[in-house]
Design an enzyme around this catalytic site. Structure first.
Site, PDB file in Angstrom:
ATOM      1  N   HIS A 142     -30.005 -33.453  67.931  1.00 31.87           N
ATOM      2  CA  HIS A 142     -30.883 -34.624  67.996  1.00 31.87           C
ATOM      3  C   HIS A 142     -30.943 -35.444  66.704  1.00 31.87           C
ATOM      4  O   HIS A 142     -30.686 -36.650  66.684  1.00 31.87           O
ATOM      5  CB  HIS A 142     -32.300 -34.161  68.346  1.00 31.87           C
ATOM      6  CG  HIS A 142     -32.357 -33.264  69.544  1.00 31.87           C
ATOM      7  ND1 HIS A 142     -32.138 -33.723  70.822  1.00 31.87           N
ATOM      8  CD2 HIS A 142     -32.592 -31.931  69.665  1.00 31.87           C
ATOM      9  CE1 HIS A 142     -32.243 -32.722  71.673  1.00 31.87           C
ATOM     10  NE2 HIS A 142     -32.515 -31.618  71.006  1.00 31.87           N
TER      11      HIS A 142
HETATM   12  C1  BDR Z   1     -36.751 -32.718  68.230  1.00 35.10           C
HETATM   13  O1  BDR Z   1     -37.670 -31.618  68.171  1.00 35.10           O
HETATM   14  C2  BDR Z   1     -37.266 -30.698  67.184  1.00 35.10           C
HETATM   15  O2  BDR Z   1     -37.289 -29.406  67.678  1.00 35.10           O
HETATM   16  C3  BDR Z   1     -35.903 -31.136  66.706  1.00 35.10           C
HETATM   17  O3  BDR Z   1     -35.785 -30.890  65.316  1.00 35.10           O
HETATM   18  C4  BDR Z   1     -35.865 -32.612  67.015  1.00 35.10           C
HETATM   19  O4  BDR Z   1     -36.415 -33.371  65.964  1.00 35.10           O
HETATM   20  C5  BDR Z   1     -36.033 -32.680  69.559  1.00 35.10           C
HETATM   21  O5  BDR Z   1     -36.959 -32.738  70.598  1.00 35.10           O
END
Ligand code: BDR
Ligand code: CA
Length: 338
Positions: A250
């Site tokens: 992400h």
């Molecule tokens: C987001 O949530 C976190 O767990 C990850 O680092 C990312 O920023 C994805 O939903």
């Protein structure tokens, strides 16, 4: 190869909660942008853990960047963590070196206000709950006009991951995300609908692990080894939950949407975040009906004032973005060893 000459590198502050994908985002920011500061926020793990993980990432990849400790708790919500994805420490999996780097004494929110006031044209890259950025914007609303923009990882135009409707960062502090959306700066949104196009799988882990090794008895790129271990343990957890060894990468997307916008399809769309729904709190609503800018058409976004114009990053060039990520881990990680 960076793809950007030094004079073309956007100057960035990354606001993060490492987390394995945050760690990779820091490396990507340090390689393709001018990463001037890192701020930490309670999110994937408690504040002390994510701060340690940010410092360790800097250490492993030779990032000589100050780290400022921010807010431990969301604006109104109870703290939310993600041990099921990142482990209780946020960095479960690898064996980690002893920490030698220390955080700065200045609070992250104070740093954000002072820095944005002293320099125009910075990009803020929130890749955790938006608490620090929202607190700074509430205290100093003039910051919004001084920024080049805010490129954030959070929300989704489709379903959520933490709940059926809500993505983790948005759900962890929806009130903060609302402040960011309405601040008036250029906003680029990298939600799950985008970031799931860039996958972590065993093939990516193998490519990252291939960056490691030994040369004359010294480890080559130990940082890449740590990232490969972090991703392996991430895939183990994801498989335990969903039965498949595949997940989204992400947070680097929000960095690259600022440094390499040509790799993204961005559409200006009204976006709002749900603060009240029993089933939908933290859900981002992306109005895909609008195709043309409200500035061009003169048609207002909405009457209730709950939607805000956002550059919704809808698609990315996954092959090129993946190559850039691996290249950053290679170049910074090998350099750190020298
Ligand atoms: C987001 O949530 C976190 O767990 C990850 O680092 C990312 O920023 C994805 O939903
Ligand atoms: Ca994150």
């Amino acid at each position: 190869m960076t793809g950007l000459g030094d004079q073309n590198r956007p100057r960035l502050i990354v606001d993060c909660d490492p987390g394995q994908d945050d760690a990779v985002a820091l490396v990507v920011a340090g390689h393709y942008g001018e990463l001037i500061g890192i701020t930490t926020v309670g999110g994937n793990a408690p504040l002390a853990d994510v701060t340690r993980n940010a410092l360790l990432t800097c250490q492993l990849f030779g990032l000589d960047v100050p780290v400022y400790v921010g807010q431990a708790r969301p604006l109104e919500a109870e703290p939310l963590h993600a041990p099921e994805i990142h482990g209780a420490s946020g960095f479960d999996g690898p064996s980690l070196p002893e920490l030698t780097k220390e955080p700065e004494a200045t609070h992250a929110v104070e740093y954000l206000i002072e820095t944005v006031r002293s320099e125009e044209g910075l990009w803020l890259i929130p890749i955790g709950p938006a608490t620090n950025i929202a607190t700074a914007l509430r205290r100093a609303p003039d910051l919004a006009d001084r920024l080049a923009g805010i490129s954030f990882m959070g929300g989704s135009a489709l379903g959520g991951n933490r709940t059926a409707a809500a993505e983790f960062n948005a759900l962890a502090d929806p009130e903060a995300l609302a402040v960011v959306l309405e601040c008036g700066a250029e906003i680029r949104m990298c939600g799950l609908d985008l970031t799931s196009q860039l996958v972590v799988d065993d093939a990516l882990v193998a490519d990252i692990r291939a960056l490691t090794g030994t040369e004359a008895g010294r480890p080559v790129n130990p940082g890449a080894g740590v990232v490969a271990d972090l991703f392996t343990s991430y895939l183990d957890r994801v498989e335990a939950i969903g039965g498949r060894r595949i997940g989204g990468l992400h947070d680097p997307c929000a960095v690259l949407a600022a440094t390499h916008p040509e790799l993204f399809d961005m559409v200006e769309r009204p976006v709002g975040v749900e603060l009240r729904g029993a089933l939908t709190r933290g859900m981002t609503v992306v109005d895909t009906r609008f195709r043309r800018s409200a500035l061009d058409t003169g048609i207002p976004w909405d009457d209730a004032g709950v939607f805000h114009p956002v550059r919704h990053c809808a698609r990315l060039d996954a092959g090129e973005v993946r190559r850039l990520v691996v290249n950053a881990l290679d170049e910074l990680g090998s350099h750190a060893r020298a």
